[in-house]
Design a protein around this motif. Structure first.
Motif, mmCIF file in Angstrom:
data_model
loop_
_atom_site.group_PDB
_atom_site.id
_atom_site.type_symbol
_atom_site.label_atom_id
_atom_site.label_comp_id
_atom_site.label_asym_id
_atom_site.label_seq_id
_atom_site.Cartn_x
_atom_site.Cartn_y
_atom_site.Cartn_z
ATOM 1 N N SER A 84 49.644 44.675 47.297
ATOM 2 C CA SER A 84 50.847 44.578 47.174
ATOM 3 C C SER A 84 51.273 44.134 45.709
ATOM 4 N N ILE A 85 50.952 43.184 45.035
ATOM 5 C CA ILE A 85 51.322 42.968 43.798
ATOM 6 C C ILE A 85 50.799 44.100 42.888
ATOM 7 N N GLY A 86 49.894 44.374 42.941
ATOM 8 C CA GLY A 86 49.292 45.765 42.003
ATOM 9 C C GLY A 86 50.321 46.834 41.910
ATOM 10 N N SER A 87 50.895 47.049 43.213
ATOM 11 C CA SER A 87 51.984 48.285 43.307
ATOM 12 C C SER A 87 53.329 47.650 42.854
ATOM 13 N N VAL A 88 53.505 46.603 42.517
ATOM 14 C CA VAL A 88 54.866 46.312 41.914
ATOM 15 C C VAL A 88 54.513 45.997 40.526
ATOM 16 N N ILE A 89 53.459 45.336 39.845
ATOM 17 C CA ILE A 89 53.354 44.950 38.435
ATOM 18 C C ILE A 89 52.215 45.960 37.699
ATOM 19 N N GLY A 90 51.638 46.550 38.741
ATOM 20 C CA GLY A 90 50.522 47.636 37.951
ATOM 21 C C GLY A 90 49.230 46.893 38.096
ATOM 22 N N GLY A 91 48.229 47.891 38.045
ATOM 23 C CA GLY A 91 46.975 47.364 38.258
ATOM 24 C C GLY A 91 46.381 46.915 37.020
ATOM 25 N N TRP A 92 46.491 46.822 35.904
ATOM 26 C CA TRP A 92 45.855 46.183 34.783
ATOM 27 C C TRP A 92 46.741 44.798 34.666
ATOM 28 N N ASN A 93 47.887 44.960 34.968
ATOM 29 C CA ASN A 93 48.469 43.476 34.985
ATOM 30 C C ASN A 93 48.055 42.500 36.135
ATOM 31 N N THR A 94 47.665 43.142 37.334
ATOM 32 C CA THR A 94 47.284 42.482 38.390
ATOM 33 C C THR A 94 45.759 41.644 37.970
ATOM 34 N N VAL A 95 44.895 42.724 37.415
ATOM 35 C CA VAL A 95 43.575 42.356 37.013
ATOM 36 C C VAL A 95 43.747 41.258 35.984
ATOM 37 N N ALA A 96 44.699 41.413 35.022
ATOM 38 C CA ALA A 96 44.788 40.380 34.054
ATOM 39 C C ALA A 96 45.378 38.780 34.516
ATOM 40 N N LEU A 97 46.074 38.976 35.626
ATOM 41 C CA LEU A 97 46.699 37.960 36.199
ATOM 42 C C LEU A 97 45.783 37.128 37.292
ATOM 43 N N VAL A 98 44.809 38.120 37.826
ATOM 44 C CA VAL A 98 43.476 37.409 38.304
ATOM 45 C C VAL A 98 42.659 36.675 37.794
ATOM 46 N N ILE A 99 42.318 37.316 36.342
ATOM 47 C CA ILE A 99 41.491 36.767 35.493
ATOM 48 C C ILE A 99 42.165 35.439 34.964
ATOM 49 N N LEU A 100 43.524 35.453 34.530
ATOM 50 C CA LEU A 100 44.183 34.358 34.278
ATOM 51 C C LEU A 100 44.063 33.175 35.176
ATOM 52 N N THR A 101 44.303 33.482 36.311
ATOM 53 C CA THR A 101 44.363 32.223 37.324
ATOM 54 C C THR A 101 42.953 31.728 37.551
ATOM 55 N N GLY A 102 41.800 32.547 37.539
ATOM 56 C CA GLY A 102 40.649 32.001 37.335
ATOM 57 C C GLY A 102 40.408 31.185 36.118
ATOM 58 N N VAL A 103 40.649 31.469 35.038
ATOM 59 C CA VAL A 103 40.313 30.594 33.793
ATOM 60 C C VAL A 103 41.295 29.182 33.896
ATOM 61 N N VAL A 104 42.561 29.324 34.202
ATOM 62 C CA VAL A 104 43.429 28.370 34.392
ATOM 63 C C VAL A 104 42.983 27.474 35.638
ATOM 64 N N GLY A 105 42.522 28.141 36.559
ATOM 65 C CA GLY A 105 41.817 27.235 37.867
ATOM 66 C C GLY A 105 40.546 26.610 37.458
ATOM 67 N N ALA A 106 39.732 27.304 36.629
ATOM 68 C CA ALA A 106 38.304 26.604 36.222
ATOM 69 C C ALA A 106 38.944 25.314 35.082
ATOM 70 N N TRP A 107 39.854 25.424 34.395
ATOM 71 C CA TRP A 107 40.198 24.328 33.313
ATOM 72 C C TRP A 107 40.703 23.327 34.234
ATOM 73 N N LEU A 108 41.744 23.638 35.298
ATOM 74 C CA LEU A 108 42.394 22.441 36.202
ATOM 75 C C LEU A 108 41.465 21.736 36.800
ATOM 76 N N ALA A 109 40.342 22.479 37.651
ATOM 77 C CA ALA A 109 39.361 21.754 38.362
ATOM 78 C C ALA A 109 38.411 20.980 37.390
ATOM 79 N N LYS A 110 38.257 21.340 36.392
ATOM 80 C CA LYS A 110 37.285 20.528 35.432
ATOM 81 C C LYS A 110 38.301 19.220 35.019
ATOM 82 N N GLN A 111 39.487 19.409 34.969
ATOM 83 C CA GLN A 111 40.276 18.212 34.544
ATOM 84 C C GLN A 111 40.189 17.197 35.471
ATOM 85 N N GLN A 112 40.360 17.866 36.743
ATOM 86 C CA GLN A 112 40.824 16.778 38.019
ATOM 87 C C GLN A 112 39.301 16.405 38.276
#
Length: 131
Positions: A22-50
């Protein structure tokens, strides 16, 4: 038990896949992939800090001779939140962020303690102490 496994292995991944499509059809495939990678990186950083913060609190409580019960629950919630943020999908990312933010984690920890106390009181969870 079978119902829980069905939800874990069929329903949740289907919802995540639907969200990604659903999100890929709205913002595009590559943007969705980039967003998934970004949330993974930010999530790993936030999990490390906490996680570091939880370890410091755990060491402090142990050095003072206190039982770190709430800190151990925090550690379990931070671990779960980190795993959810690293896994692909936007719904799991929302739950992961909720588990990693200290203020929302405090509320969830309260309900988790209440649920665990109920399970112990009714005998569904038994604790064994050995000396």
């Amino acid at each position: 038990m079978f119902r829980i496994l069905v939800v874990l292995f069929i329903v949740i991944p289907a919802i995540e896949l639907w969200g990604l499509i659903s999100i890929g059809s709205v913002i595009g495939g590559w943007n969705t992939v980039a967003l998934v990678i970004l949330t993974g990186v930010v999530g790993a950083w936030l999990a490390k800090q906490q996680g570091i913060q939880v370890i410091r609190t755990l060491q402090f409580e142990l050095s003072r001779g206190q039982m770190p019960t709430e800190t151990l629950l925090d550690g379990a919630l931070v671990l779960t939140g980190g795993i959810l943020l690293i896994s692909p999908g936007f719904f799991s990312d929302v739950v992961g962020v909720i588990l990693l933010l200290p203020y929302t984690r405090l509320i969830i920890r309260h309900f988790l303690k209440k649920w665990l106390w109920t399970m112990i009181s009714t005998g569904k969870i038994q604790l064994l102490f050995r000396r």
